[in-house]
Design a protein around this motif. Structure first.
Motif, PDB file in Angstrom:
ATOM      1  N   LEU A 175       0.832  -1.205   0.000  1.00 32.56           N
ATOM      2  CA  LEU A 175       0.000   0.000   0.000  1.00 32.56           C
ATOM      3  C   LEU A 175       0.867   1.256   0.000  1.00 32.56           C
ATOM      4  O   LEU A 175       0.622   2.203  -0.756  1.00 32.56           O
ATOM      5  CB  LEU A 175      -0.936   0.004   1.211  1.00 32.56           C
ATOM      6  N   ASP A 176       1.878   1.279   0.866  1.00 33.96           N
ATOM      7  CA  ASP A 176       2.771   2.443   0.913  1.00 33.96           C
ATOM      8  C   ASP A 176       3.451   2.659  -0.432  1.00 33.96           C
ATOM      9  O   ASP A 176       3.605   3.790  -0.896  1.00 33.96           O
ATOM     10  CB  ASP A 176       3.824   2.245   1.999  1.00 33.96           C
ATOM     11  N   TRP A 177       3.880   1.556  -1.049  1.00 33.47           N
ATOM     12  CA  TRP A 177       4.554   1.664  -2.343  1.00 33.47           C
ATOM     13  C   TRP A 177       3.608   2.179  -3.419  1.00 33.47           C
ATOM     14  O   TRP A 177       3.963   3.090  -4.186  1.00 33.47           O
ATOM     15  CB  TRP A 177       5.118   0.303  -2.741  1.00 33.47           C
ATOM     16  N   LEU A 178       2.418   1.645  -3.459  1.00 32.38           N
ATOM     17  CA  LEU A 178       1.460   2.056  -4.483  1.00 32.38           C
ATOM     18  C   LEU A 178       1.099   3.535  -4.343  1.00 32.38           C
ATOM     19  O   LEU A 178       0.996   4.253  -5.338  1.00 32.38           O
ATOM     20  CB  LEU A 178       0.210   1.177  -4.406  1.00 32.38           C
ATOM     21  N   ILE A 179       0.935   3.980  -3.115  1.00 34.21           N
ATOM     22  CA  ILE A 179       0.638   5.388  -2.877  1.00 34.21           C
ATOM     23  C   ILE A 179       1.787   6.281  -3.343  1.00 34.21           C
ATOM     24  O   ILE A 179       1.585   7.409  -3.795  1.00 34.21           O
ATOM     25  CB  ILE A 179       0.339   5.633  -1.385  1.00 34.21           C
ATOM     26  N   SER A 180       3.018   5.756  -3.262  1.00 34.09           N
ATOM     27  CA  SER A 180       4.194   6.562  -3.598  1.00 34.09           C
ATOM     28  C   SER A 180       4.437   6.687  -5.098  1.00 34.09           C
ATOM     29  O   SER A 180       5.228   7.536  -5.532  1.00 34.09           O
ATOM     30  CB  SER A 180       5.444   5.963  -2.944  1.00 34.09           C
ATOM     31  N   LEU A 181       3.785   5.847  -5.919  1.00 32.69           N
ATOM     32  CA  LEU A 181       4.034   5.871  -7.354  1.00 32.69           C
ATOM     33  C   LEU A 181       3.552   7.188  -7.955  1.00 32.69           C
ATOM     34  O   LEU A 181       2.543   7.757  -7.537  1.00 32.69           O
ATOM     35  CB  LEU A 181       3.339   4.696  -8.037  1.00 32.69           C
ATOM     36  N   GLU A 182       4.256   7.643  -8.948  1.00 34.66           N
ATOM     37  CA  GLU A 182       3.919   8.925  -9.542  1.00 34.66           C
ATOM     38  C   GLU A 182       2.585   8.860 -10.267  1.00 34.66           C
ATOM     39  O   GLU A 182       2.121   7.796 -10.691  1.00 34.66           O
ATOM     40  CB  GLU A 182       5.019   9.375 -10.495  1.00 34.66           C
ATOM     41  N   GLU A 183       1.993  10.019 -10.407  1.00 36.24           N
ATOM     42  CA  GLU A 183       0.679  10.130 -11.023  1.00 36.24           C
ATOM     43  C   GLU A 183       0.696   9.559 -12.439  1.00 36.24           C
ATOM     44  O   GLU A 183       1.635   9.760 -13.198  1.00 36.24           O
ATOM     45  CB  GLU A 183       0.272  11.603 -11.071  1.00 36.24           C
ATOM     46  N   GLY A 184      -0.350   8.812 -12.736  1.00 37.46           N
ATOM     47  CA  GLY A 184      -0.497   8.251 -14.062  1.00 37.46           C
ATOM     48  C   GLY A 184      -0.159   6.786 -14.175  1.00 37.46           C
ATOM     49  O   GLY A 184      -0.519   6.150 -15.165  1.00 37.46           O
ATOM     50  N   ARG A 185       0.508   6.239 -13.174  1.00 37.54           N
ATOM     51  CA  ARG A 185       0.886   4.826 -13.273  1.00 37.54           C
ATOM     52  C   ARG A 185      -0.246   3.898 -12.843  1.00 37.54           C
ATOM     53  O   ARG A 185      -0.232   2.707 -13.169  1.00 37.54           O
ATOM     54  CB  ARG A 185       2.157   4.545 -12.457  1.00 37.54           C
ATOM     55  N   ILE A 186      -1.212   4.429 -12.102  1.00 35.82           N
ATOM     56  CA  ILE A 186      -2.346   3.647 -11.642  1.00 35.82           C
ATOM     57  C   ILE A 186      -3.616   4.341 -12.101  1.00 35.82           C
ATOM     58  O   ILE A 186      -3.751   5.562 -11.975  1.00 35.82           O
ATOM     59  CB  ILE A 186      -2.337   3.513 -10.102  1.00 35.82           C
ATOM     60  N   GLY A 187      -4.556   3.559 -12.612  1.00 35.65           N
ATOM     61  CA  GLY A 187      -5.819   4.114 -13.071  1.00 35.65           C
ATOM     62  C   GLY A 187      -6.636   4.695 -11.936  1.00 35.65           C
ATOM     63  O   GLY A 187      -6.459   4.333 -10.758  1.00 35.65           O
ATOM     64  N   ALA A 188      -7.569   5.576 -12.287  1.00 35.02           N
ATOM     65  CA  ALA A 188      -8.326   6.319 -11.282  1.00 35.02           C
ATOM     66  C   ALA A 188      -9.127   5.410 -10.360  1.00 35.02           C
ATOM     67  O   ALA A 188      -9.138   5.603  -9.131  1.00 35.02           O
ATOM     68  CB  ALA A 188      -9.252   7.320 -11.971  1.00 35.02           C
ATOM     69  N   ALA A 189      -9.800   4.413 -10.910  1.00 33.86           N
ATOM     70  CA  ALA A 189     -10.638   3.546 -10.087  1.00 33.86           C
ATOM     71  C   ALA A 189      -9.799   2.735  -9.106  1.00 33.86           C
ATOM     72  O   ALA A 189     -10.150   2.599  -7.924  1.00 33.86           O
ATOM     73  CB  ALA A 189     -11.470   2.622 -10.971  1.00 33.86           C
ATOM     74  N   GLN A 190      -8.694   2.182  -9.592  1.00 33.61           N
ATOM     75  CA  GLN A 190      -7.815   1.412  -8.706  1.00 33.61           C
ATOM     76  C   GLN A 190      -7.178   2.312  -7.664  1.00 33.61           C
ATOM     77  O   GLN A 190      -7.045   1.935  -6.501  1.00 33.61           O
ATOM     78  CB  GLN A 190      -6.749   0.695  -9.534  1.00 33.61           C
ATOM     79  N   LEU A 191      -6.778   3.514  -8.074  1.00 40.08           N
ATOM     80  CA  LEU A 191      -6.158   4.437  -7.125  1.00 40.08           C
ATOM     81  C   LEU A 191      -7.137   4.843  -6.033  1.00 40.08           C
ATOM     82  O   LEU A 191      -6.755   4.976  -4.857  1.00 40.08           O
ATOM     83  CB  LEU A 191      -5.653   5.677  -7.861  1.00 40.08           C
ATOM     84  N   PHE A 192      -8.384   5.024  -6.383  1.00 36.95           N
ATOM     85  CA  PHE A 192      -9.403   5.361  -5.375  1.00 36.95           C
ATOM     86  C   PHE A 192      -9.473   4.274  -4.313  1.00 36.95           C
ATOM     87  O   PHE A 192      -9.522   4.555  -3.115  1.00 36.95           O
ATOM     88  CB  PHE A 192     -10.770   5.528  -6.045  1.00 36.95           C
ATOM     89  N   GLU A 193      -9.477   3.016  -4.738  1.00 39.68           N
ATOM     90  CA  GLU A 193      -9.557   1.908  -3.778  1.00 39.68           C
ATOM     91  C   GLU A 193      -8.289   1.814  -2.943  1.00 39.68           C
ATOM     92  O   GLU A 193      -8.347   1.547  -1.731  1.00 39.68           O
ATOM     93  CB  GLU A 193      -9.806   0.594  -4.523  1.00 39.68           C
ATOM     94  N   ILE A 194      -7.125   2.032  -3.551  1.00 42.95           N
ATOM     95  CA  ILE A 194      -5.864   2.001  -2.811  1.00 42.95           C
ATOM     96  C   ILE A 194      -5.857   3.083  -1.736  1.00 42.95           C
ATOM     97  O   ILE A 194      -5.477   2.844  -0.580  1.00 42.95           O
ATOM     98  CB  ILE A 194      -4.682   2.184  -3.781  1.00 42.95           C
ATOM     99  N   GLU A 195      -6.268   4.295  -2.095  1.00 43.08           N
ATOM    100  CA  GLU A 195      -6.288   5.390  -1.120  1.00 43.08           C
ATOM    101  C   GLU A 195      -7.301   5.126  -0.016  1.00 43.08           C
ATOM    102  O   GLU A 195      -7.053   5.448   1.155  1.00 43.08           O
ATOM    103  CB  GLU A 195      -6.604   6.692  -1.834  1.00 43.08           C
ATOM    104  N   ARG A 196      -8.415   4.524  -0.358  1.00 41.41           N
ATOM    105  CA  ARG A 196      -9.408   4.178   0.670  1.00 41.41           C
ATOM    106  C   ARG A 196      -8.816   3.206   1.679  1.00 41.41           C
ATOM    107  O   ARG A 196      -8.986   3.375   2.899  1.00 41.41           O
ATOM    108  CB  ARG A 196     -10.654   3.565   0.025  1.00 41.41           C
ATOM    109  N   LEU A 197      -8.095   2.193   1.184  1.00 44.60           N
ATOM    110  CA  LEU A 197      -7.470   1.218   2.072  1.00 44.60           C
ATOM    111  C   LEU A 197      -6.332   1.851   2.891  1.00 44.60           C
ATOM    112  O   LEU A 197      -6.186   1.566   4.083  1.00 44.60           O
ATOM    113  CB  LEU A 197      -6.933   0.049   1.268  1.00 44.60           C
ATOM    114  N   ALA A 198      -5.550   2.687   2.246  1.00 44.85           N
ATOM    115  CA  ALA A 198      -4.388   3.252   2.902  1.00 44.85           C
ATOM    116  C   ALA A 198      -4.739   4.239   3.988  1.00 44.85           C
ATOM    117  O   ALA A 198      -4.036   4.332   5.016  1.00 44.85           O
ATOM    118  CB  ALA A 198      -3.493   3.930   1.864  1.00 44.85           C
ATOM    119  N   TYR A 199      -5.836   4.958   3.810  1.00 42.63           N
ATOM    120  CA  TYR A 199      -6.145   6.046   4.744  1.00 42.63           C
ATOM    121  C   TYR A 199      -7.348   5.761   5.626  1.00 42.63           C
ATOM    122  O   TYR A 199      -7.789   6.633   6.384  1.00 42.63           O
ATOM    123  CB  TYR A 199      -6.379   7.341   3.950  1.00 42.63           C
ATOM    124  N   SER A 200      -7.873   4.543   5.536  1.00 40.20           N
ATOM    125  CA  SER A 200      -9.036   4.217   6.379  1.00 40.20           C
ATOM    126  C   SER A 200      -8.588   3.806   7.774  1.00 40.20           C
ATOM    127  O   SER A 200      -7.451   3.452   8.000  1.00 40.20           O
ATOM    128  CB  SER A 200      -9.833   3.086   5.731  1.00 40.20           C
TER     129      SER A 200
END
Length: 227
Positions: free
Chosen positions: A202-227
């Motif tokens: 999760l920490d790694w995925l959050i750290s990736l630069e913008e554009g490497r992860i699609g919007a829908a997947q990024l939304f779910e990653i951020e939800r998991l990371a910050y919940s």
């Protein structure tokens, strides 16, 4: 210029060399005679390079208690197992092979053998990130190399720095796998769940630069990371 796949072939040959010296000592093998014939056990006791591929594949994922001396057997067949695994001729058991290498005590093997295996892992991982779909998906390769070495961070760093189209497509596939139930937050890797990987991923995925992860997947990653 040497390609990643060429580096892998070179590393596999070096692994064979590291395990061939000094010459193999006589080896006695005891095993489950309900699962393996006398002829198969005799083959396993002979020169490792002559053991049939299908028998090596069995050793790769067989329960450790099927052998009288599992660490010794796994040690002598590791080059064969690793070659089958990294060239796409074993399509399952990634976590188990990593766990079995730990159970065989590979960190106590001769330094040259440890180094040769680490070089194969590095070459295999880089080759995977340069080929899509390739022989295997990135998640299985990552599980093998991370669990056996005890660390995710160096392999994730390579993924961060690899900007090939193949690496991006592997990331999309990995996210589909990781974000599926039961989810990423508590993800463990290894047959014996040795590695709690979710928080670091999760920490790694959050750290990736913008554009490497699609919007829908990024939304779910951020939800998991910050919940």
């Amino acid at each position: 210029m040497t390609t990643p796949s060429q580096r892998l072939r070179t590393a596999l040959d070096a692994l064979d060399t590291a395990f061939a010296l000094p010459p193999e000592a006589p080896f006695a093998i005891g095993g489950c005679t309900r699962c393996y014939t006398v002829a198969e056990l005799e083959a396993l006791a002979g020169p490792a390079h002559l053991v049939p591929d299908d028998l090596v594949s069995c050793v790769a994922v067989e329960a450790t208690d099927h052998w009288a001396d599992f660490p010794a057997l796994y040690h002598r067949t590791t080059p064969r197992i690793v070659r089958l695994l990294t060239t796409g001729r074993l399509h399952s058991g990634f976590g188990m092979i990593a766990s079995w290498l730990l159970a065989a005590g590979w960190r106590d093997w001769a330094p040259a053998q440890q180094q040769a295996l680490e070089q194969v892992w590095d070459a295999w991982w880089r080759s995977t990130l340069h080929e899509y779909p390739g022989n295997e998906g990135a998640t299985g390769v990552l599980e093998t190399v991370a669990v056996s070495t005890g660390s995710l961070s160096p392999w994730l760093a390579v993924w961060t720095g690899t900007r090939t189209e193949a690496a991006g497509r592997h990331l999309d596939d990995a996210l589909d796998h990781w974000l599926a139930p039961p989810g990423l937050a508590d993800l463990r890797l290894g047959f014996r769940d040795e590695m709690l990987a979710g928080p670091e991923l999760l920490d790694w995925l959050i750290s990736l630069e913008e554009g490497r992860i699609g919007a829908a997947q990024l939304f779910e990653i951020e939800r998991l990371a910050y919940s």
